[in-house]
Design a protein around this motif. Structure first.
Motif, PDB file in Angstrom:
ATOM      1  N   LEU A 131      12.080 -15.235   5.835  1.00 15.04           N
ATOM      2  CA  LEU A 131      12.501 -15.262   7.350  1.00 15.04           C
ATOM      3  C   LEU A 131      13.557 -16.358   7.391  1.00 15.04           C
ATOM      4  CD1 LEU A 131       9.629 -14.128   9.312  1.00 15.04           C
ATOM      5  CD2 LEU A 131      11.339 -12.841   8.323  1.00 15.04           C
ATOM      6  N   HIS A 163       7.821 -16.554   4.903  1.00 12.67           N
ATOM      7  CA  HIS A 163       7.836 -14.960   4.342  1.00 12.67           C
ATOM      8  C   HIS A 163       6.976 -14.308   5.346  1.00 12.67           C
ATOM      9  CE1 HIS A 163       9.657 -17.200   0.936  1.00 12.67           C
ATOM     10  NE2 HIS A 163      10.090 -16.205   0.521  1.00 12.67           N
ATOM     11  N   GLU A 164       7.520 -12.988   5.547  1.00  9.70           N
ATOM     12  CA  GLU A 164       6.575 -11.984   5.713  1.00  9.70           C
ATOM     13  C   GLU A 164       5.900 -11.044   4.682  1.00  9.70           C
ATOM     14  OE1 GLU A 164       7.696 -10.835  10.609  1.00  9.70           O
ATOM     15  OE2 GLU A 164       8.648  -9.652   9.218  1.00  9.70           O
ATOM     16  N   THR A 219       2.427 -13.461   8.211  1.00 13.63           N
ATOM     17  CA  THR A 219       3.503 -14.377   8.060  1.00 13.63           C
ATOM     18  C   THR A 219       2.712 -15.658   7.543  1.00 13.63           C
ATOM     19  OG1 THR A 219       4.351 -13.689  10.142  1.00 13.63           O
ATOM     20  CG2 THR A 219       5.225 -15.620   9.175  1.00 13.63           C
ATOM     21  N   VAL A 227       1.588  -6.728   9.085  1.00 18.78           N
ATOM     22  CA  VAL A 227       2.416  -7.828   8.639  1.00 18.78           C
ATOM     23  C   VAL A 227       1.865  -9.188   8.752  1.00 18.78           C
ATOM     24  CG1 VAL A 227       4.693  -8.966   9.352  1.00 18.78           C
ATOM     25  CG2 VAL A 227       4.475  -6.647   9.741  1.00 18.78           C
ATOM     26  N   ALA A 262      -0.634 -13.160  12.174  1.00 22.37           N
ATOM     27  CA  ALA A 262      -0.508 -11.778  11.490  1.00 22.37           C
ATOM     28  C   ALA A 262      -0.577 -10.816  12.806  1.00 22.37           C
ATOM     29  CB  ALA A 262      -1.729 -11.510  10.850  1.00 22.37           C
ATOM     30  N   ARG A 318       5.012  -7.646   4.431  1.00 24.86           N
ATOM     31  CA  ARG A 318       4.817  -6.355   5.186  1.00 24.86           C
ATOM     32  C   ARG A 318       4.249  -5.086   4.531  1.00 24.86           C
ATOM     33  NH1 ARG A 318      11.427  -6.770   7.201  1.00 24.86           N
ATOM     34  NH2 ARG A 318      11.148  -8.657   8.420  1.00 24.86           N
ATOM     35  N   CYS A 368       1.033  -5.344  -1.079  1.00 19.44           N
ATOM     36  CA  CYS A 368       1.928  -5.136   0.178  1.00 19.44           C
ATOM     37  C   CYS A 368       3.033  -4.324  -0.254  1.00 19.44           C
ATOM     38  CB  CYS A 368       2.161  -6.630   0.602  1.00 19.44           C
ATOM     39  SG  CYS A 368       3.478  -7.559   0.072  1.00 19.44           S
ATOM     40  N   CYS A 408       0.914  -5.081   4.332  1.00 14.11           N
ATOM     41  CA  CYS A 408       0.002  -5.799   3.523  1.00 14.11           C
ATOM     42  C   CYS A 408      -1.525  -5.423   3.998  1.00 14.11           C
ATOM     43  CB  CYS A 408       0.228  -7.406   4.120  1.00 14.11           C
ATOM     44  SG  CYS A 408      -1.015  -8.479   3.164  1.00 14.11           S
TER      45      CYS A 408
END
Length: 337
Positions: free
Chosen positions: A115, A35-36, A90, A88, A84, A38, A109, A40
């Motif tokens: 993803l 997952h991201e 990950t 963002v 990172a 975003r 976030c 954050c």
């Protein structure tokens, strides 16, 4: 042969069985998803893990609580930070996010975006309970010619019929006359692969089948899930042990202490004897129980070299110094040998 397993539906036992095929093996872990986070704002353990991931390429994190812009709280288990860039981050986790209602502090976030897709994997396998005596609703289903039966739970039994372990099994999908005895049945169950039982757990149950093992240090044969199961079985059989006497001295054989479970196994044996548990789930609880006593920790160098350095995903393990400090703070006089 005494039944070693039972099948249960609701509150009722519906079969007792002599053996099982296919239950023991390495559980299939849940899929790892990416997952991201975003928009954050890393803080706390996440900020630490992001810094480590930037340097090392990846970093363990454990459980992550996230608060998205719509005010919803989510939790991801078994996380690792993969990288990172800007705002963002990950992360990889064991399975997808779950809604959280615990009120735990969360990282704010904007969005949580998946993803990777959940892989198409075979989630169930078939296991067979052998030499079964059906009863109740299951017996009625067999006699009526039904082809399946409702989902059941299975129990692992000791020689007196006491339950060592219980977990979901799945739907009974078939049956046939048993090779053990023409009057018995073999029952096939659609079983979750994630619920397979490691072989070390079975070895622990075999040791505890008749009574608690009396040989000191037997728990050292096991690692990981086996050691955790040993600790659970010891706790089940430690009711009524004598109280801990203030001022007493206990000798802790630290030769096999390499993680938290092994420390708790060794402490239970040092205080109450082989096959007994201290009754503590954490080092802090152990210190509180042992307050006012002296603990002589032999072979402390083993723990000093091993504690706190194992790979981890759920939480950071304590180091030797942190273990020792927990005990001292609780009032234990600690002598390192």
């Amino acid at each position: 042969m005494h039944p070693r397993y039972a099948l249960v539906s609701g509150p009722y036992e519906v079969a007792r069985c002599q053996d099982v095929e296919g239950l023991y093996g390495e559980p299939v872990p849940p899929p790892r998803l990416v997952h991201e986070l975003r928009g954050c704002e890393p803080r706390g353990e996440l900020a630490r893990a992001v810094t480590q991931a930037v340097v090392e390429g990846t970093a363990p994190l454990g459980t992550l609580h996230v608060l998205t812009h719509d005010g919803l709280a989510w939790v991801l288990e078994g996380c690792r930070v993969l990288g990172a860039r800007g705002d963002v981050v990950t992360v990889e986790s064991a399975g997808g996010p779950r809604r959280s209602h615990t009120g735990e502090p969360a990282v704010p976030c904007g969005n949580l975006v998946r993803l990777s897709r959940v892989p198409a994997a075979r989630t169930h396998t078939e296991i067979t309970f052998l030499g079964c005596v059906p009863r109740g609703g299951l017996r009625q289903a067999l006699e009526s010619g039904a082809r399946e039966y409702d989902p059941v739970r299975y129990q692992v039994l000791g020689h007196t019929g006491a339950v060592h372990h219980e977990a979901p099994a799945g739907r009974v999908t078939g049956w046939r006359g048993s090779a053990h005895d023409p009057g018995l049945f073999d029952l096939t169950v659609s079983f979750p692969r994630a619920g397979l039982v490691p072989h070390q757990k079975r070895q622990v149950w075999e040791l505890w089948h008749h009574d608690r093992p009396a040989e000191p240090g037997t728990w050292r044969r096991f690692t990981g899930p086996g050691r955790a199961e040993w600790l659970r079985q010891a706790a089940r059989r430690s009711h009524g042990v004598p109280g801990i006497v203030p001022g007493a001295t206990h000798h802790l054989d630290g030769a096999g202490i390499v993680d938290e479970d092994s420390l708790l196994c060794a402490l239970g044996e040092a205080v109450h004897g082989p096959g007994r548990a201290l009754g503590a789930a954490t080092p802090r609880e152990a210190g509180e129980l042992l307050a006012g006593t002296t603990l002589v920790w032999h072979h402390a160098d083993t723990a000093r070299a091993c504690l706190g350095v194992q790979p981890w995903s759920a939480h950071r393990p304590l180091t030797f110094e942190e273990f020792a400090e927990e005990l001292r703070t609780a009032g234990v006089r600690l002598v390192l040998d």
